[in-house]
Design an enzyme around this catalytic site. Sequence first.
Site, PDB file in Angstrom:
ATOM      1  N   ASP A 176       0.852  -1.244   0.019  1.00  0.00           N
ATOM      2  CA  ASP A 176      -0.170  -0.129   0.141  1.00  0.00           C
ATOM      3  C   ASP A 176       0.851   1.081   0.017  1.00  0.00           C
ATOM      4  O   ASP A 176       1.915   1.144   0.506  1.00  0.00           O
ATOM      5  CB  ASP A 176      -0.833   0.048   1.223  1.00  0.00           C
ATOM      6  CG  ASP A 176      -2.009  -1.077   1.296  1.00  0.00           C
ATOM      7  OD1 ASP A 176      -2.175  -1.703   0.241  1.00  0.00           O
ATOM      8  OD2 ASP A 176      -2.542  -0.883   2.315  1.00  0.00           O
ATOM      9  N   ASP A 185      -0.492   7.110   8.581  1.00  0.00           N
ATOM     10  CA  ASP A 185      -0.238   5.817   8.437  1.00  0.00           C
ATOM     11  C   ASP A 185       1.236   5.771   9.519  1.00  0.00           C
ATOM     12  O   ASP A 185       1.174   4.850  10.305  1.00  0.00           O
ATOM     13  CB  ASP A 185       0.083   5.197   7.265  1.00  0.00           C
ATOM     14  CG  ASP A 185      -1.238   4.646   6.501  1.00  0.00           C
ATOM     15  OD1 ASP A 185      -2.215   4.437   7.042  1.00  0.00           O
ATOM     16  OD2 ASP A 185      -1.099   4.755   5.357  1.00  0.00           O
ATOM     17  N   GLU A 234       1.732  -3.229  10.194  1.00  0.00           N
ATOM     18  CA  GLU A 234       1.490  -2.814   8.818  1.00  0.00           C
ATOM     19  C   GLU A 234       2.806  -2.167   7.931  1.00  0.00           C
ATOM     20  O   GLU A 234       2.996  -2.380   6.801  1.00  0.00           O
ATOM     21  CB  GLU A 234       0.260  -2.223   8.332  1.00  0.00           C
ATOM     22  CG  GLU A 234      -0.354  -2.268   6.838  1.00  0.00           C
ATOM     23  CD  GLU A 234      -1.385  -1.430   6.519  1.00  0.00           C
ATOM     24  OE1 GLU A 234      -2.164  -1.015   7.188  1.00  0.00           O
ATOM     25  OE2 GLU A 234      -1.542  -1.178   5.559  1.00  0.00           O
ATOM     26  N   GLU A 235       3.045  -1.007   8.780  1.00  0.00           N
ATOM     27  CA  GLU A 235       3.929  -0.060   7.985  1.00  0.00           C
ATOM     28  C   GLU A 235       5.349  -0.095   8.379  1.00  0.00           C
ATOM     29  O   GLU A 235       6.286   0.657   7.788  1.00  0.00           O
ATOM     30  CB  GLU A 235       3.616   1.373   8.672  1.00  0.00           C
ATOM     31  CG  GLU A 235       2.017   1.848   8.453  1.00  0.00           C
ATOM     32  CD  GLU A 235       1.464   1.619   7.213  1.00  0.00           C
ATOM     33  OE1 GLU A 235       2.344   1.787   6.079  1.00  0.00           O
ATOM     34  OE2 GLU A 235       0.129   1.536   6.979  1.00  0.00           O
ATOM     35  N   ASP A 267      -2.427  -2.776  13.127  1.00  0.00           N
ATOM     36  CA  ASP A 267      -2.624  -1.918  11.846  1.00  0.00           C
ATOM     37  C   ASP A 267      -2.860  -0.571  12.451  1.00  0.00           C
ATOM     38  O   ASP A 267      -3.978  -0.249  13.133  1.00  0.00           O
ATOM     39  CB  ASP A 267      -3.925  -2.542  10.969  1.00  0.00           C
ATOM     40  CG  ASP A 267      -4.383  -1.580   9.897  1.00  0.00           C
ATOM     41  OD1 ASP A 267      -3.741  -0.478   9.854  1.00  0.00           O
ATOM     42  OD2 ASP A 267      -5.288  -1.898   9.323  1.00  0.00           O
ATOM     43  N   LEU A 317      -3.279   2.345  11.322  1.00  0.00           N
ATOM     44  CA  LEU A 317      -4.289   3.352  10.835  1.00  0.00           C
ATOM     45  C   LEU A 317      -5.440   2.448   9.645  1.00  0.00           C
ATOM     46  O   LEU A 317      -4.368   2.289   8.558  1.00  0.00           O
ATOM     47  CB  LEU A 317      -3.736   4.534   9.988  1.00  0.00           C
ATOM     48  CG  LEU A 317      -4.471   5.708  10.115  1.00  0.00           C
ATOM     49  CD1 LEU A 317      -5.626   5.872   8.808  1.00  0.00           C
ATOM     50  CD2 LEU A 317      -5.267   6.069  11.200  1.00  0.00           C
ATOM     51  N   ASP A 318      -6.541   1.808  10.232  1.00  0.00           N
ATOM     52  CA  ASP A 318      -7.094   1.172   9.148  1.00  0.00           C
ATOM     53  C   ASP A 318      -8.032   2.022   8.586  1.00  0.00           C
ATOM     54  O   ASP A 318      -8.890   2.919   9.131  1.00  0.00           O
ATOM     55  CB  ASP A 318      -7.731   0.130  10.000  1.00  0.00           C
ATOM     56  CG  ASP A 318      -8.938  -0.610   9.082  1.00  0.00           C
ATOM     57  OD1 ASP A 318      -8.468  -1.413   8.285  1.00  0.00           O
ATOM     58  OD2 ASP A 318     -10.097  -0.628   9.263  1.00  0.00           O
ATOM     59  N   GLU A 356      -4.781  -7.707  11.117  1.00  0.00           N
ATOM     60  CA  GLU A 356      -6.221  -7.439  10.722  1.00  0.00           C
ATOM     61  C   GLU A 356      -7.403  -8.360  11.084  1.00  0.00           C
ATOM     62  O   GLU A 356      -8.144  -8.335  11.645  1.00  0.00           O
ATOM     63  CB  GLU A 356      -6.402  -6.869   9.307  1.00  0.00           C
ATOM     64  CG  GLU A 356      -5.736  -5.566   9.050  1.00  0.00           C
ATOM     65  CD  GLU A 356      -6.012  -5.007   7.672  1.00  0.00           C
ATOM     66  OE1 GLU A 356      -6.081  -3.659   7.360  1.00  0.00           O
ATOM     67  OE2 GLU A 356      -5.570  -5.808   6.428  1.00  0.00           O
TER      68      GLU A 356
HETATM   69  P1  AHG Z   1      -5.608  -0.205   5.437  1.00  0.00           P
HETATM   70  O1  AHG Z   1      -6.213   1.143   5.065  1.00  0.00           O
HETATM   71  O2  AHG Z   1      -5.238  -0.596   6.938  1.00  0.00           O
HETATM   72  O3  AHG Z   1      -4.634  -0.688   4.485  1.00  0.00           O
HETATM   73  O4  AHG Z   1      -6.849  -1.401   5.169  1.00  0.00           O
HETATM   74  C1  AHG Z   1      -7.727  -1.127   4.385  1.00  0.00           C
HETATM   75  C2  AHG Z   1      -8.892  -2.169   4.211  1.00  0.00           C
HETATM   76  C3  AHG Z   1      -9.926  -2.027   5.190  1.00  0.00           C
HETATM   77  O5  AHG Z   1     -10.091  -1.247   6.205  1.00  0.00           O
HETATM   78  C4  AHG Z   1     -11.107  -2.014   4.110  1.00  0.00           C
HETATM   79  O6  AHG Z   1     -12.150  -2.624   4.736  1.00  0.00           O
HETATM   80  C5  AHG Z   1     -10.648  -2.330   2.661  1.00  0.00           C
HETATM   81  O7  AHG Z   1      -9.033  -2.053   2.924  1.00  0.00           O
HETATM   82  C6  AHG Z   1     -11.112  -1.524   1.752  1.00  0.00           C
HETATM   83  O8  AHG Z   1     -10.894  -1.847   0.451  1.00  0.00           O
HETATM   84  P2  AHG Z   1     -11.310  -1.497  -0.873  1.00  0.00           P
HETATM   85  O9  AHG Z   1     -10.901   0.180  -1.146  1.00  0.00           O
HETATM   86  O10 AHG Z   1     -10.785  -2.311  -2.169  1.00  0.00           O
HETATM   87  O11 AHG Z   1     -12.722  -1.290  -0.736  1.00  0.00           O
HETATM   88 MN    MN Z   2      -6.384  -2.150   7.555  1.00  0.00          MN
HETATM   89 MN    MN Z   3      -3.612   0.481   7.644  1.00  0.00          MN
HETATM   90 MN    MN Z   4      -2.650   0.222   4.067  1.00  0.00          MN
END
Ligand code: AHG
Ligand code: MN
Ligand code: MN
Ligand code: MN
Length: 329
Positions: free
Chosen positions: A64, A70, A92-93, A111, A113-114, A278
Site C-alpha cells: 500500500d 499511517d 503494517e507500516e 494496523d 491506521l485502518d 487485521e
Molecule cells: P488499510 O487502510 O489499513 O490498508 O486497510 C484498508 C482495508 C480495510 O479497512 C477496508 O475494509 C478495505 O481495505 C477497503 O478496501 P477497498 O478500498 O478495496 O474497498
Molecule cells: Mn487496515
Molecule cells: Mn492500515
Molecule cells: Mn494500508
Amino acid sequence: MSELVTLKTFLGTWAGGDAGRTAIADTVTAIARAGVGIADLVARGPLEEGLASIRGTDPNAGGDAQKELDVVAEERILDALKPTPTAFLASEESETLIPVNADGRLVVAVDPLDGSSNIDTNVSVGTIYSIMPYDPAVNTDPATAVMRPGSNQVAAGFLAYGPATILVATFGEGTQVFVHDRQTGEFVLARTDVEIPAETKEYGVNQSNMRHWHEPMRRYVEDCLAGKDGPRAKDFNMRWVGSMVADAFRIFTRGGVYVYTGDKRKGYENGRLRLIYEAFPLAFLVEQAKGAATDGKTRILDIEPTHIHQRIPLVFGSRAEVEKIASYY
Ligand code: AHG
Ligand code: MN
Ligand code: MN
Ligand code: MN
C-alpha cells in the site's frame, strides 16, 4: 444511575493483581491512550495539513502507498508501548518486527491506521491490535514471534475514530465496547458481552470488484441481490464504509457480514486484508461475540501464518451468514 465502569477499573478487576494479566492490561491501556492522540489528529481533519498525503515514493511491505497519518499513527503507538512489557511490535507500516523492550513478554501486532483511503473524507478510521505472549525460550527466532495461529492471542481489539472514539476489546472473556468520554478523558464501558445476531439481512462487500470475483462469491452476492423472490427468500441491504473498523463496529452493533475474498486481480489472490494484524484480531473479537470468521471455509484463528504481511480472504460477522457463505465454496 449505576456507577460508571472505566477501562481502568475494568482492567484492574480483570487483572486482579496477576502479573501476566497486568502486563496485558498495561499494554492495552497504552494503545488506547495512543488512540486518543490519533483521534485528536484525525478530528482536526483539514486543519492538520497533509495527513492524507503520500509519504515518500515506496509502498509499505504490504504494497500500500503510505500516507502521512499511517506513519504518524505507527510512531504514536510505538512511543506509547515503550514503557510496557512489549518485546516486539509488528506493524503494517514496517517490514520487519520492531524491537521494543528486551525483557518484554508480549508481542503486539498493529494496523496503526485502518481505512487509509478515508483519511481526508471525514469518515471513521481506526487502529487494530493483537497481542500474543512472547517467550524467548520458545520463540528463539524473534522474526517468527507473531507467526503463530491467531488462537494464541491473549487480547485483541480496535479503536474507531468516528463521531465517538470507541474501543472494542476482548481479553478472551467476551467482547466489550468502551467509549471515550471527551469530558473526563476516560474510556467508559458501554457494552459488555457483546453478541452479534446469528442471522442477518445485511452484507458488506466492495461490489465494484464483482467482475474480478470467483464463481462462489459472485453467486452469493447475486443470490442476495435477488431478494425475496430469489433463493435466499429475503431482501438484503448492503453497506461498505471502506474502513474495516467501521464496518466491523456496525456488525458488532446490529449484525451483518463483512466479505473481502480473493479475486482474479494480480496481487489480490488472497484479497486485501492482512492475516496477522487485521484478520486475527477481528476474528478473536467476533468469535468472543458469538460470531464467526473464516477465509471462506477455514476458521481464521486456526490458520498458521507464513509471512508477517500475508493477506487472507476474510469473511466475518453473523454466524449463520458466514456459514451460508461457506456453503457456496
Ligand atoms: P488499510 O487502510 O489499513 O490498508 O486497510 C484498508 C482495508 C480495510 O479497512 C477496508 O475494509 C478495505 O481495505 C477497503 O478496501 P477497498 O478500498 O478495496 O474497498
Ligand atoms: Mn487496515
Ligand atoms: Mn492500515
Ligand atoms: Mn494500508
